[in-house]
Design an enzyme around this catalytic site. Sequence first.
Site, PDB file in Angstrom:
ATOM      1  N   HIS A 162     -32.528 -58.543  -7.477  1.00  0.00           N
ATOM      2  CA  HIS A 162     -32.833 -59.872  -6.945  1.00  0.00           C
ATOM      3  C   HIS A 162     -33.687 -60.672  -7.928  1.00  0.00           C
ATOM      4  O   HIS A 162     -33.395 -61.837  -8.219  1.00  0.00           O
ATOM      5  CB  HIS A 162     -33.568 -59.726  -5.604  1.00  0.00           C
ATOM      6  CG  HIS A 162     -34.020 -61.016  -5.012  1.00  0.00           C
ATOM      7  ND1 HIS A 162     -33.324 -61.675  -4.027  1.00  0.00           N
ATOM      8  CD2 HIS A 162     -35.113 -61.787  -5.276  1.00  0.00           C
ATOM      9  CE1 HIS A 162     -33.956 -62.794  -3.710  1.00  0.00           C
ATOM     10  NE2 HIS A 162     -35.056 -62.870  -4.450  1.00  0.00           N
ATOM     11  N   GLU A 163     -34.732 -60.052  -8.438  1.00  0.00           N
ATOM     12  CA  GLU A 163     -35.620 -60.758  -9.365  1.00  0.00           C
ATOM     13  C   GLU A 163     -34.917 -61.055 -10.685  1.00  0.00           C
ATOM     14  O   GLU A 163     -35.094 -62.132 -11.269  1.00  0.00           O
ATOM     15  CB  GLU A 163     -36.890 -59.937  -9.595  1.00  0.00           C
ATOM     16  CG  GLU A 163     -37.759 -59.793  -8.358  1.00  0.00           C
ATOM     17  CD  GLU A 163     -38.129 -61.137  -7.753  1.00  0.00           C
ATOM     18  OE1 GLU A 163     -38.573 -62.034  -8.482  1.00  0.00           O
ATOM     19  OE2 GLU A 163     -37.955 -61.293  -6.528  1.00  0.00           O
TER      20      GLU A 163
ATOM     21  N   HIS B  17     -32.794 -64.156 -10.309  1.00  0.00           N
ATOM     22  CA  HIS B  17     -33.510 -65.430 -10.432  1.00  0.00           C
ATOM     23  C   HIS B  17     -33.574 -65.859 -11.898  1.00  0.00           C
ATOM     24  O   HIS B  17     -33.388 -67.036 -12.225  1.00  0.00           O
ATOM     25  CB  HIS B  17     -34.933 -65.297  -9.886  1.00  0.00           C
ATOM     26  CG  HIS B  17     -35.049 -65.474  -8.408  1.00  0.00           C
ATOM     27  ND1 HIS B  17     -34.520 -66.552  -7.732  1.00  0.00           N
ATOM     28  CD2 HIS B  17     -35.664 -64.712  -7.453  1.00  0.00           C
ATOM     29  CE1 HIS B  17     -34.798 -66.454  -6.438  1.00  0.00           C
ATOM     30  NE2 HIS B  17     -35.483 -65.341  -6.245  1.00  0.00           N
TER      31      HIS B  17
ATOM     32  N   GLU C 172     -32.623 -68.432  -3.137  1.00  0.00           N
ATOM     33  CA  GLU C 172     -32.863 -67.097  -2.596  1.00  0.00           C
ATOM     34  C   GLU C 172     -31.553 -66.414  -2.203  1.00  0.00           C
ATOM     35  O   GLU C 172     -31.351 -65.222  -2.460  1.00  0.00           O
ATOM     36  CB  GLU C 172     -33.799 -67.179  -1.385  1.00  0.00           C
ATOM     37  CG  GLU C 172     -35.232 -67.513  -1.736  1.00  0.00           C
ATOM     38  CD  GLU C 172     -35.862 -66.473  -2.644  1.00  0.00           C
ATOM     39  OE1 GLU C 172     -35.630 -65.271  -2.445  1.00  0.00           O
ATOM     40  OE2 GLU C 172     -36.577 -66.864  -3.583  1.00  0.00           O
TER      41      GLU C 172
END
Length: 281
Positions: A151-152, A155, A208
């Site tokens: 997820h990070e 980004h 997100e």
Amino acid sequence: MLCPAPVAAPSSLWSARRAFLLAAGAGAVAPAIAQVDVGSSSTLRKLIPAETLERSAAQQYQQMMEQARSQRALAPDNHPQLQRLRAIAQRLIPFTAPWNDRVGQWRWEVNLIGSKQINAFCMPGGKIAFYTGILDQLKLTDDEAAMIMGHEMAHALREHARERLAKTQATNIGLRLGSQLLGLGDLGNAAASLGGQLLTLQFSRSDESDADLVGLELAARGGYDPEASVSLWKKMGNATGNKQGGLAFLSTHPSGPARIEQLQLNVPKVQKLYEAARKRG
């Protein structure tokens, strides 16, 4: 804020870090068709020079690591939890190239900071850090930790910070998207000076959702169970704040039924990627 951690000898520190960086950069993977649908990245991000933002991020990251080291809170290379995180990164990094054509120039780093804070991040350019609090307090499995890391990383790959800063600065400087090159130099300077804001940026719901799905696919391709994305966010939703721990991660990554539902709908899309990765070993 930071908890004490043992310091490794300089020679072992360098050799272990060098080995990680070499492994992370090895083994290019042929571009693969994405199984999740996130659309194309915003063109608005181009108002901010990627090189400038990545350089600023690297400087801020280095400062943070030096501060943690000075407080004996930076985990040494032989720390079991750090080795665990770097092993996860080595399995995910080879699948990042299709999501960003600058990945070949990134110098990935993964570090662990001793703190009760529940937090993790990946800065532009591949600078990753986890806090021990998110591993310990949520009792993350490797699959769940991989979902957070994916997820990070997403980004950074999708350049959400670059887009957020571009929108902020374009508004502040009074630019119109249809204007010519007026003000682009100012935006470039802003990118260099706003690196300190990278960890406080508020991503949109769209950002997100984007990061959830791209991270889900990265983790599945790396051989991590996509079902862990659901159990992870259930843990996040059940986490309760306390004065000692803090929920920094949840302040910028709110959990909720809609988020979990979206992940549940997308798990079947990447299930075969996970199964294929497991067969490869």
